[in-house]
Motif scaffolding. Structure first.
Motif, PDB file in Angstrom:
ATOM      1  N   GLN A 184      -3.583   1.380  -7.477  1.00 40.60           N
ATOM      2  CA  GLN A 184      -3.100   0.046  -7.123  1.00 40.60           C
ATOM      3  C   GLN A 184      -3.240  -0.090  -5.616  1.00 40.60           C
ATOM      4  N   GLY A 185      -3.785  -1.180  -5.148  1.00 39.89           N
ATOM      5  CA  GLY A 185      -4.011  -1.354  -3.719  1.00 39.89           C
ATOM      6  C   GLY A 185      -5.425  -1.008  -3.296  1.00 39.89           C
ATOM      7  N   GLY A 186      -6.242  -0.436  -4.211  1.00 40.22           N
ATOM      8  CA  GLY A 186      -7.649  -0.237  -3.920  1.00 40.22           C
ATOM      9  C   GLY A 186      -8.089   1.144  -3.483  1.00 40.22           C
ATOM     10  N   GLU A 187      -7.173   2.070  -3.214  1.00 36.98           N
ATOM     11  CA  GLU A 187      -7.577   3.418  -2.797  1.00 36.98           C
ATOM     12  C   GLU A 187      -8.345   4.100  -3.926  1.00 36.98           C
ATOM     13  N   GLU A 188      -9.492   4.705  -3.594  1.00 34.60           N
ATOM     14  CA  GLU A 188     -10.260   5.445  -4.586  1.00 34.60           C
ATOM     15  C   GLU A 188      -9.943   6.928  -4.452  1.00 34.60           C
ATOM     16  N   ILE A 189      -9.618   7.553  -5.579  1.00 32.06           N
ATOM     17  CA  ILE A 189      -9.231   8.958  -5.607  1.00 32.06           C
ATOM     18  C   ILE A 189     -10.206   9.705  -6.504  1.00 32.06           C
ATOM     19  N   PHE A 190     -10.640  10.870  -6.065  1.00 31.83           N
ATOM     20  CA  PHE A 190     -11.555  11.690  -6.849  1.00 31.83           C
ATOM     21  C   PHE A 190     -10.847  12.961  -7.285  1.00 31.83           C
ATOM     22  N   LEU A 191     -11.048  13.319  -8.555  1.00 34.23           N
ATOM     23  CA  LEU A 191     -10.407  14.488  -9.136  1.00 34.23           C
ATOM     24  C   LEU A 191     -11.436  15.295  -9.897  1.00 34.23           C
ATOM     25  N   ALA A 192     -11.224  16.597  -9.952  1.00 37.81           N
ATOM     26  CA  ALA A 192     -12.008  17.475 -10.824  1.00 37.81           C
ATOM     27  C   ALA A 192     -11.014  18.095 -11.797  1.00 37.81           C
ATOM     28  N   VAL A 193     -11.378  18.139 -13.078  1.00 39.90           N
ATOM     29  CA  VAL A 193     -10.504  18.731 -14.091  1.00 39.90           C
ATOM     30  C   VAL A 193     -11.286  19.714 -14.943  1.00 39.90           C
ATOM     31  N   ASP A 194     -10.560  20.714 -15.459  1.00 43.44           N
ATOM     32  CA  ASP A 194     -11.121  21.599 -16.477  1.00 43.44           C
ATOM     33  C   ASP A 194     -11.233  20.809 -17.772  1.00 43.44           C
ATOM     34  N   ALA A 195     -11.797  21.434 -18.766  1.00 43.00           N
ATOM     35  CA  ALA A 195     -11.858  20.799 -20.085  1.00 43.00           C
ATOM     36  C   ALA A 195     -10.462  20.359 -20.491  1.00 43.00           C
ATOM     37  N   GLY A 196     -10.376  19.197 -21.139  1.00 39.49           N
ATOM     38  CA  GLY A 196      -9.078  18.690 -21.541  1.00 39.49           C
ATOM     39  C   GLY A 196      -9.201  17.514 -22.485  1.00 39.49           C
ATOM     40  N   ILE A 197      -8.119  16.769 -22.599  1.00 40.65           N
ATOM     41  CA  ILE A 197      -8.045  15.608 -23.471  1.00 40.65           C
ATOM     42  C   ILE A 197      -7.526  14.429 -22.666  1.00 40.65           C
ATOM     43  N   LEU A 198      -8.136  13.251 -22.866  1.00 39.31           N
ATOM     44  CA  LEU A 198      -7.664  12.009 -22.275  1.00 39.31           C
ATOM     45  C   LEU A 198      -7.196  11.106 -23.409  1.00 39.31           C
ATOM     46  N   VAL A 199      -6.012  10.523 -23.238  1.00 39.89           N
ATOM     47  CA  VAL A 199      -5.459   9.589 -24.220  1.00 39.89           C
ATOM     48  C   VAL A 199      -5.033   8.326 -23.487  1.00 39.89           C
ATOM     49  N   VAL A 223      -2.490   2.780 -11.552  1.00 40.23           N
ATOM     50  CA  VAL A 223      -3.908   2.662 -11.231  1.00 40.23           C
ATOM     51  C   VAL A 223      -4.482   1.377 -11.816  1.00 40.23           C
ATOM     52  N   GLU A 224      -5.608   0.946 -11.257  1.00 40.40           N
ATOM     53  CA  GLU A 224      -6.316  -0.232 -11.744  1.00 40.40           C
ATOM     54  C   GLU A 224      -7.487   0.136 -12.647  1.00 40.40           C
ATOM     55  N   LYS A 225      -8.057   1.337 -12.435  1.00 39.29           N
ATOM     56  CA  LYS A 225      -9.265   1.723 -13.172  1.00 39.29           C
ATOM     57  C   LYS A 225      -9.372   3.238 -13.218  1.00 39.29           C
ATOM     58  N   VAL A 226      -9.902   3.759 -14.336  1.00 36.18           N
ATOM     59  CA  VAL A 226     -10.164   5.195 -14.495  1.00 36.18           C
ATOM     60  C   VAL A 226     -11.596   5.349 -14.989  1.00 36.18           C
ATOM     61  N   VAL A 227     -12.390   6.141 -14.295  1.00 35.53           N
ATOM     62  CA  VAL A 227     -13.746   6.456 -14.741  1.00 35.53           C
ATOM     63  C   VAL A 227     -13.779   7.963 -15.004  1.00 35.53           C
ATOM     64  N   ILE A 239      -7.941  19.291  -9.452  1.00 32.02           N
ATOM     65  CA  ILE A 239      -8.042  19.309  -7.990  1.00 32.02           C
ATOM     66  C   ILE A 239      -8.244  17.868  -7.540  1.00 32.02           C
ATOM     67  N   ARG A 240      -7.576  17.484  -6.444  1.00 35.57           N
ATOM     68  CA  ARG A 240      -7.686  16.129  -5.909  1.00 35.57           C
ATOM     69  C   ARG A 240      -8.293  16.184  -4.513  1.00 35.57           C
ATOM     70  N   ALA A 241      -9.110  15.172  -4.192  1.00 36.90           N
ATOM     71  CA  ALA A 241      -9.683  15.074  -2.850  1.00 36.90           C
ATOM     72  C   ALA A 241      -9.871  13.603  -2.501  1.00 36.90           C
ATOM     73  N   PRO A 242      -9.872  13.272  -1.209  1.00 37.03           N
ATOM     74  CA  PRO A 242     -10.023  11.879  -0.803  1.00 37.03           C
ATOM     75  C   PRO A 242     -11.455  11.349  -0.933  1.00 37.03           C
ATOM     76  N   ASP A 243     -12.436  12.258  -1.012  1.00 45.19           N
ATOM     77  CA  ASP A 243     -13.824  11.813  -1.156  1.00 45.19           C
ATOM     78  C   ASP A 243     -14.615  12.865  -1.939  1.00 45.19           C
ATOM     79  N   PRO A 269     -15.335  20.058 -18.408  1.00 44.07           N
ATOM     80  CA  PRO A 269     -15.068  20.185 -16.971  1.00 44.07           C
ATOM     81  C   PRO A 269     -15.880  19.106 -16.254  1.00 44.07           C
ATOM     82  N   SER A 270     -15.204  18.233 -15.523  1.00 39.67           N
ATOM     83  CA  SER A 270     -15.897  17.070 -14.964  1.00 39.67           C
ATOM     84  C   SER A 270     -15.093  16.424 -13.848  1.00 39.67           C
ATOM     85  N   LEU A 271     -15.661  15.336 -13.311  1.00 46.25           N
ATOM     86  CA  LEU A 271     -15.031  14.552 -12.260  1.00 46.25           C
ATOM     87  C   LEU A 271     -14.420  13.290 -12.845  1.00 46.25           C
ATOM     88  N   LEU A 272     -13.314  12.849 -12.256  1.00 44.26           N
ATOM     89  CA  LEU A 272     -12.701  11.572 -12.580  1.00 44.26           C
ATOM     90  C   LEU A 272     -12.620  10.770 -11.293  1.00 44.26           C
TER      91      LEU A 272
END
Length: 95
Positions: free
Chosen positions: A52-67, A17-21, A81-85, A44-47
């Motif tokens: 790479q290549g510019g595709e934007e992917i949207f995800l929803a996750v339960d509570a967790g940890i990011l490292v 990936v190029e970027k994570v929000v 959960i993953r979705a295209p929009d 619980p939130s959206l990411l």
């Protein structure tokens, strides 16, 4: 960057990936390749991921940890959960 989402029973996502929000308990943040190493508790939130290549992917996750450590960004959560929009993600989350 290498991005992985780890669930209790599987590796849900593993790709370059190029970027994570994401959203932490104290607000949202953006990770780029040269960002300092980082740890955050996720409610619980959206990411939003820019692959790479510019595709934007949207995800929803339960509570967790990011490292983020070097070029690796890992999220550990109970569910994801993953979705295209955003509209598609909203529909899947409601169901």
């Amino acid at each position: 960057m290498n991005f992985k989402i780890l669930l209790p029973t599987e590796i849900f996502m593993d790709q370059a990936v190029e970027k994570v929000v994401a959203e932490a308990l104290n607000g949202s943040f953006c990770l780029l390749p040269n960002h300092i190493d980082f740890v955050a508790a996720l409610p619980p939130s959206l990411l939003s991921i820019k692959a790479q290549g510019g595709e934007e992917i949207f995800l929803a996750v339960d509570a967790g940890i990011l490292v983020k450590r070097g070029p690796d960004v890992m999220v550990s959560a109970r569910n994801a959960i993953r979705a295209p929009d955003l509209e598609g993600l909203e529909k899947v989350v409601e169901e």
